[in-house]
Scaffold this motif. Structure first.
Motif, PDB file in Angstrom:
ATOM      1  N   ARG A  81      38.122  36.709  47.328  1.00  0.00           N
ATOM      2  CA  ARG A  81      37.421  36.482  46.073  1.00  0.00           C
ATOM      3  C   ARG A  81      36.390  37.586  45.856  1.00  0.00           C
ATOM      4  N   VAL A  82      36.218  37.961  44.595  1.00  0.00           N
ATOM      5  CA  VAL A  82      35.230  38.994  44.273  1.00  0.00           C
ATOM      6  C   VAL A  82      33.853  38.340  44.363  1.00  0.00           C
ATOM      7  N   ASN A  83      33.230  38.541  45.487  1.00  0.00           N
ATOM      8  CA  ASN A  83      31.882  38.036  45.734  1.00  0.00           C
ATOM      9  C   ASN A  83      31.263  38.932  46.802  1.00  0.00           C
ATOM     10  N   LYS A  84      30.185  38.505  47.370  1.00  0.00           N
ATOM     11  CA  LYS A  84      29.500  39.331  48.363  1.00  0.00           C
ATOM     12  C   LYS A  84      30.387  39.656  49.560  1.00  0.00           C
ATOM     13  N   SER A  85      31.182  38.709  50.029  1.00  0.00           N
ATOM     14  CA  SER A  85      32.009  38.982  51.212  1.00  0.00           C
ATOM     15  C   SER A  85      33.051  40.069  50.919  1.00  0.00           C
ATOM     16  N   TYR A  86      33.641  40.064  49.728  1.00  0.00           N
ATOM     17  CA  TYR A  86      34.581  41.136  49.392  1.00  0.00           C
ATOM     18  C   TYR A  86      33.856  42.477  49.291  1.00  0.00           C
ATOM     19  N   ARG A  87      32.694  42.463  48.675  1.00  0.00           N
ATOM     20  CA  ARG A  87      31.935  43.712  48.553  1.00  0.00           C
ATOM     21  C   ARG A  87      31.540  44.247  49.929  1.00  0.00           C
ATOM     22  N   ASP A  88      31.193  43.354  50.855  1.00  0.00           N
ATOM     23  CA  ASP A  88      30.893  43.772  52.222  1.00  0.00           C
ATOM     24  C   ASP A  88      32.142  44.350  52.892  1.00  0.00           C
ATOM     25  N   GLU A  89      33.289  43.694  52.699  1.00  0.00           N
ATOM     26  CA  GLU A  89      34.547  44.188  53.268  1.00  0.00           C
ATOM     27  C   GLU A  89      34.886  45.563  52.690  1.00  0.00           C
TER      28      GLU A  89
END
Length: 102
Positions: A81-89
Motif C-alpha cells: 500500500r502507498v503509505n509510509k512503509s512503502y515509502r521506506d521500502e
C-alpha cells in the motif's frame, strides 16, 4: 501496484540522477514490463523488471506487485500500500541501487 507507485519510483530514481530511458513490454509469463535506467550520460545502465505473474495471465505494469534489478535479483522492492512503509521500502531500494549499481 498503481500508477502512484510507478510515479513514486520514477521520481525517486530521478532524485538519484537516474532516468528511465526506455520502457519495454514484459515477457508474457512473469514480467509485466521492463524499464531501462541510466544516468543522463547513458552509463551505468541497468534494467528493472516488474513482477506480474498471475494464475491465468501476466498482469499489466500498473498491477505489478514488485520489481527487481535484472542480474541482481536480490535488489528489489515490494509494492504494498502507498503509505509510509512503502515509502521506506522505496528509500531502501534506492539506497541499495546507489551503493550496488553505481
Amino acid at each position: 501496484m498503481s500508477i502512484e507507485h510507478l510515479e513514486l519510483l520514477r521520481n525517486a530514481l530521478e532524485r538519484s540522477k537516474w532516468l528511465v530511458v526506455n520502457e519495454l513490454p514484459g515477457n508474457d509469463y512473469d514480467i509485466s514490463a521492463y524499464w531501462e535506467v541510466a544516468r543522463p550520460n547513458g552509463i551505468p545502465k541497468f534494467t528493472i523488471a516488474f513482477s506480474g505473474r498471475d494464475d491465468l495471465k501476466t498482469l499489466p505494469i500498473e498491477k505489478a506487485y514488485g520489481c527487481h534489478v535484472v542480474g541482481h535479483e536480490n535488489i528489489g522492492c515490494y509494492f504494498g500500500r502507498v503509505n509510509k512503509s512503502y515509502r521506506d521500502e522505496l528509500d531502501s531500494f534506492i539506497k541499495v541501487l546507489v551503493s550496488e549499481i553505481t
